[in-house]
Write an enzyme that holds these catalytic residues in place. Structure first.
Site, short mmCIF file in Angstrom:
data_model
loop_
_atom_site.label_atom_id
_atom_site.label_comp_id
_atom_site.label_asym_id
_atom_site.label_seq_id
_atom_site.Cartn_x
_atom_site.Cartn_y
_atom_site.Cartn_z
N GLY A 96 0.84 -1.22 0.00
CA GLY A 96 0.00 0.00 0.00
C GLY A 96 0.86 1.25 0.00
O GLY A 96 0.45 2.30 0.47
N GLY A 97 2.06 1.13 -0.54
CA GLY A 97 3.05 2.22 -0.50
C GLY A 97 2.67 3.43 -1.33
O GLY A 97 3.27 4.50 -1.19
N LEU A 116 -2.41 6.97 0.86
CA LEU A 116 -2.29 8.10 1.79
C LEU A 116 -1.20 7.86 2.84
O LEU A 116 -0.28 8.68 3.03
CB LEU A 116 -3.66 8.31 2.47
N TYR A 149 -15.65 -4.48 6.15
CA TYR A 149 -14.29 -3.98 6.41
C TYR A 149 -13.87 -4.33 7.85
O TYR A 149 -12.74 -4.79 8.08
CB TYR A 149 -14.34 -2.47 6.21
N LYS A 152 -10.76 -6.71 9.16
CA LYS A 152 -9.65 -6.13 9.93
C LYS A 152 -9.49 -6.84 11.29
O LYS A 152 -8.38 -7.07 11.75
CB LYS A 152 -9.91 -4.63 10.17
N PRO A 172 -5.09 3.19 13.92
CA PRO A 172 -5.23 4.64 13.82
C PRO A 172 -6.70 5.07 13.80
O PRO A 172 -7.58 4.28 13.46
CB PRO A 172 -4.59 4.98 12.47
N ARG A 193 -15.20 12.99 15.65
CA ARG A 193 -14.09 12.17 15.17
C ARG A 193 -12.76 12.67 15.72
O ARG A 193 -12.57 13.88 15.91
CB ARG A 193 -13.98 12.21 13.63
P1 NAP Z 1 -5.35 4.25 0.30
O1 NAP Z 1 -4.83 5.63 0.19
O2 NAP Z 1 -6.68 3.94 -0.30
O3 NAP Z 1 -4.25 3.27 -0.32
C1 NAP Z 1 -4.52 1.91 -0.46
C2 NAP Z 1 -3.26 1.23 -0.87
O4 NAP Z 1 -3.52 -0.18 -0.96
C3 NAP Z 1 -2.76 1.67 -2.24
O5 NAP Z 1 -1.36 1.72 -2.21
C4 NAP Z 1 -3.25 0.56 -3.16
O6 NAP Z 1 -2.44 0.39 -4.31
C5 NAP Z 1 -3.08 -0.63 -2.23
N1 NAP Z 1 -3.92 -1.76 -2.64
C6 NAP Z 1 -5.28 -1.83 -2.67
N2 NAP Z 1 -5.68 -3.02 -3.15
C7 NAP Z 1 -4.56 -3.71 -3.43
C8 NAP Z 1 -4.32 -5.00 -3.97
N3 NAP Z 1 -5.32 -5.81 -4.33
N4 NAP Z 1 -3.03 -5.38 -4.15
C9 NAP Z 1 -2.02 -4.57 -3.80
N5 NAP Z 1 -2.17 -3.36 -3.29
C10 NAP Z 1 -3.43 -2.92 -3.10
O7 NAP Z 1 -5.43 3.77 1.81
P2 NAP Z 1 -4.84 4.48 3.12
O8 NAP Z 1 -5.87 5.47 3.56
O9 NAP Z 1 -3.42 4.88 2.92
O10 NAP Z 1 -4.92 3.28 4.16
C11 NAP Z 1 -3.76 2.54 4.53
C12 NAP Z 1 -4.13 1.60 5.65
O11 NAP Z 1 -4.59 2.37 6.76
C13 NAP Z 1 -5.26 0.64 5.30
O12 NAP Z 1 -4.97 -0.64 5.82
C14 NAP Z 1 -6.47 1.24 5.98
O13 NAP Z 1 -7.43 0.27 6.29
C15 NAP Z 1 -5.84 1.86 7.20
N6 NAP Z 1 -6.60 2.98 7.79
C16 NAP Z 1 -6.92 4.07 7.03
C17 NAP Z 1 -7.64 5.11 7.61
C18 NAP Z 1 -8.03 6.35 6.82
O14 NAP Z 1 -8.72 7.20 7.38
N7 NAP Z 1 -7.60 6.51 5.58
C19 NAP Z 1 -8.00 5.04 8.97
C20 NAP Z 1 -7.62 3.93 9.73
C21 NAP Z 1 -6.91 2.89 9.12
P3 NAP Z 1 -2.78 1.20 -5.69
O15 NAP Z 1 -2.38 2.63 -5.45
O16 NAP Z 1 -1.96 0.55 -6.70
O17 NAP Z 1 -4.27 1.06 -5.89
P1 GDP Z 2 -16.22 7.23 9.19
O1 GDP Z 2 -15.42 8.08 10.10
O2 GDP Z 2 -15.69 5.84 9.08
O3 GDP Z 2 -17.69 7.25 9.54
O4 GDP Z 2 -16.12 7.76 7.70
P2 GDP Z 2 -15.97 9.20 7.05
O5 GDP Z 2 -14.58 9.67 7.12
O6 GDP Z 2 -16.56 9.04 5.68
O7 GDP Z 2 -16.86 10.22 7.92
C1 GDP Z 2 -18.24 10.13 7.91
C2 GDP Z 2 -18.90 11.25 8.73
O8 GDP Z 2 -18.68 12.52 8.11
C3 GDP Z 2 -20.41 11.06 8.79
O9 GDP Z 2 -20.92 11.64 9.97
C4 GDP Z 2 -20.87 11.86 7.57
O10 GDP Z 2 -22.24 12.23 7.66
C5 GDP Z 2 -19.94 13.07 7.67
N1 GDP Z 2 -19.73 13.81 6.41
C6 GDP Z 2 -20.08 15.09 6.18
N2 GDP Z 2 -19.76 15.48 4.94
C7 GDP Z 2 -19.15 14.41 4.37
C8 GDP Z 2 -18.55 14.22 3.08
O11 GDP Z 2 -18.53 15.07 2.20
N3 GDP Z 2 -17.97 12.98 2.86
C9 GDP Z 2 -17.99 11.99 3.79
N4 GDP Z 2 -17.39 10.82 3.51
N5 GDP Z 2 -18.56 12.16 5.01
C10 GDP Z 2 -19.12 13.35 5.29
#
Ligand code: NAP
Ligand code: GDP
Length: 338
Positions: free
Chosen positions: A14-15, A18, A160, A164, A187, A232
């Site tokens: 996932g390099g 984000l 999801y 996880k 996180p 949040r």
């Molecule tokens: P992201 O930006 O959507 O990036 C996802 C990454 O996974 C990309 O590098 C993607 O590669 C790779 N990927 C997806 N499917 C794949 C597959 N089948 N084979 C190989 N690589 C694959 O996600 P992120 O937000 O950085 O999240 C990183 C981790 O943090 C995840 O495990 C997520 O569950 C966890 N997390 C995220 C959040 C959040 O708010 N974003 C919060 C808590 C935990 P490509 O670029 O090539 O598609």
């Molecule tokens: P969650 O934290 O896993 O629930 O996911 P999100 O990051 O998508 O946040 C969702 C929360 O933000 C909910 O309360 C939504 O109603 C609110 N929200 C408000 N505006 C937006 C928007 O434009 N996009 C998303 N994804 N959520 C929004």
């Protein structure tokens, strides 16, 4: 590294995402140590749903350490939409329609392939990534690391969440049977440069940043989805990246650890929207579309365990981190994921 940095090869799945990009930046900015080789991979290097491709990737690099970020990720509205039937892709020859992976199956398969391949090549440590949205919906607050399996997750993202949660089960099993140091971090909502700014599919902060950008351009109001009341804790991707490096070097428990700002730093969605509006100089009106879901009201997490290890860790102030992210998005609008 705590266990000798000579010949240390760190594979980051996932390099290209984000969190992966944030770790790349921290490493490039000098956090790498002598003898470390960092390998950042995306789905272009291997489709981790595919067992053979995953094994080949691990055979090629034989990582001593793995930061496992790859996953199917999405905000509330994408999760609601695709809990069971997430991300339809073209069928392979002879593949049946019902074999197309659900959100649940895709993440389970990715995680199973990564952990087993790591075990097979003798990887010393794997750090996987859970999320505070996988905790039970009906719970006491603050949430802590011991509560992961205490009850069903929120219905909006059960696919999801269960996938996880299984990582934690697998980590314990790999430790019990083989003594592996496979662990996980938890996180809260992450945001920062290189996020997915897609309005329909992304998380709330990047979605609102994109919406403010467009509202400014067209002179229209900003529509926040839901009531704006849910709360949040947001963590800046670059802070999370610094914490990942600490976990890699210093944290040796199999039990997971929550990586979060304090409970006092939790903000409402309305406050988050106002912070973005201020950062982007948006003067228009904020409206709330209450026909849209609020999702989970809150998932307030305790960072007590983190603070026991790292009492002095400084998080970037929310306003500053939002400002940096907005500036990045405005500068990189054409190339940004949206
Ligand atoms: P992201 O930006 O959507 O990036 C996802 C990454 O996974 C990309 O590098 C993607 O590669 C790779 N990927 C997806 N499917 C794949 C597959 N089948 N084979 C190989 N690589 C694959 O996600 P992120 O937000 O950085 O999240 C990183 C981790 O943090 C995840 O495990 C997520 O569950 C966890 N997390 C995220 C959040 C959040 O708010 N974003 C919060 C808590 C935990 P490509 O670029 O090539 O598609
Ligand atoms: P969650 O934290 O896993 O629930 O996911 P999100 O990051 O998508 O946040 C969702 C929360 O933000 C909910 O309360 C939504 O109603 C609110 N929200 C408000 N505006 C937006 C928007 O434009 N996009 C998303 N994804 N959520 C929004």
């Amino acid at each position: 590294m705590a266990d000798s940095s000579e010949g240390t090869r760190i594979l980051v799945t996932g390099g290209s995402g984000l969190v992966g990009k944030a770790i790349q930046r921290i490493v490039a900015d000098g956090a790498s140590q002598p003898g470390e080789q960092w390998i950042f991979v995306s789905s272009k290097d291997a489709d981790l749903i595919d067992t053979a491709q995953t094994r080949a990737l691990f055979e090629k690099h034989r990582p001593t350490h793995v930061i496992h970020l790859a996953a199917m990720v999405g905000g509330l509205f994408r999760n609601i939409k695709y809990n069971l039937d997430f991300w339809r892709r073209k069928l392979r020859p002879r593949e049946r329609k019902e074999d197309v992976h659900s959100h649940l199956r895709k993440n389970i398969q990715i995680n199973d392939n990564v952990l087993q391949s790591a075990y097979e090549v003798g990887t010393r440590k794997v750090i996987s990534c859970l999320s505070t949205c996988i905790f039970p919906d009906k719970t006491t607050y603050p949430i802590d690391e011991t509560m992961i399996h205490n009850g069903p997750p929120h219905s909006s993202n059960f696919g999801y969440s269960y996938a996880k949660r299984m990582i934690d089960v697998q980590n314990r099993a790999y430790f019990q049977q083989y003594g592996c140091t496979f662990t996980a971090v938890i996180p809260t909502n992450v945001f920062g440069p290189h996020d997915n700014f897609n309005i329909e599919d992304g998380h709330v902060l990047p979605g609102l940043i994109h919406k403010v950008y467009l509202a400014k351009r067209s002179g229209s109001a900003l529509t926040v989805w839901g009531t704006g009341k849910p709360r949040r804790q947001f963590i800046y991707s670059l802070d999370l990246a610094r914490l990942f490096l600490w976990v890699l070097r210093e944290y040796n428990e199999v039990d997971p650890i929550i990586l979060s700002v304090g409970e006092e730093d939790e903000v409402s969605i309305k406050e988050a929207a106002e912070t973005i509006a201020e950062a982007m100089g948006f003067q228009g009106e904020l409206t709330f579309d209450t026909t849209k879901s609020d999702g989970q009201f809150k998932k307030t997490a305790s960072n007590k365990k983190l603070r026991t290890y790292l009492p002095d860790f400084q998080f970037t102030p929310f306003k500053q981190a939002v400002k940096e992210t907005c500036t990045w998005f405005e500068k990189n609008y054409e190339q940004a994921r949206k």
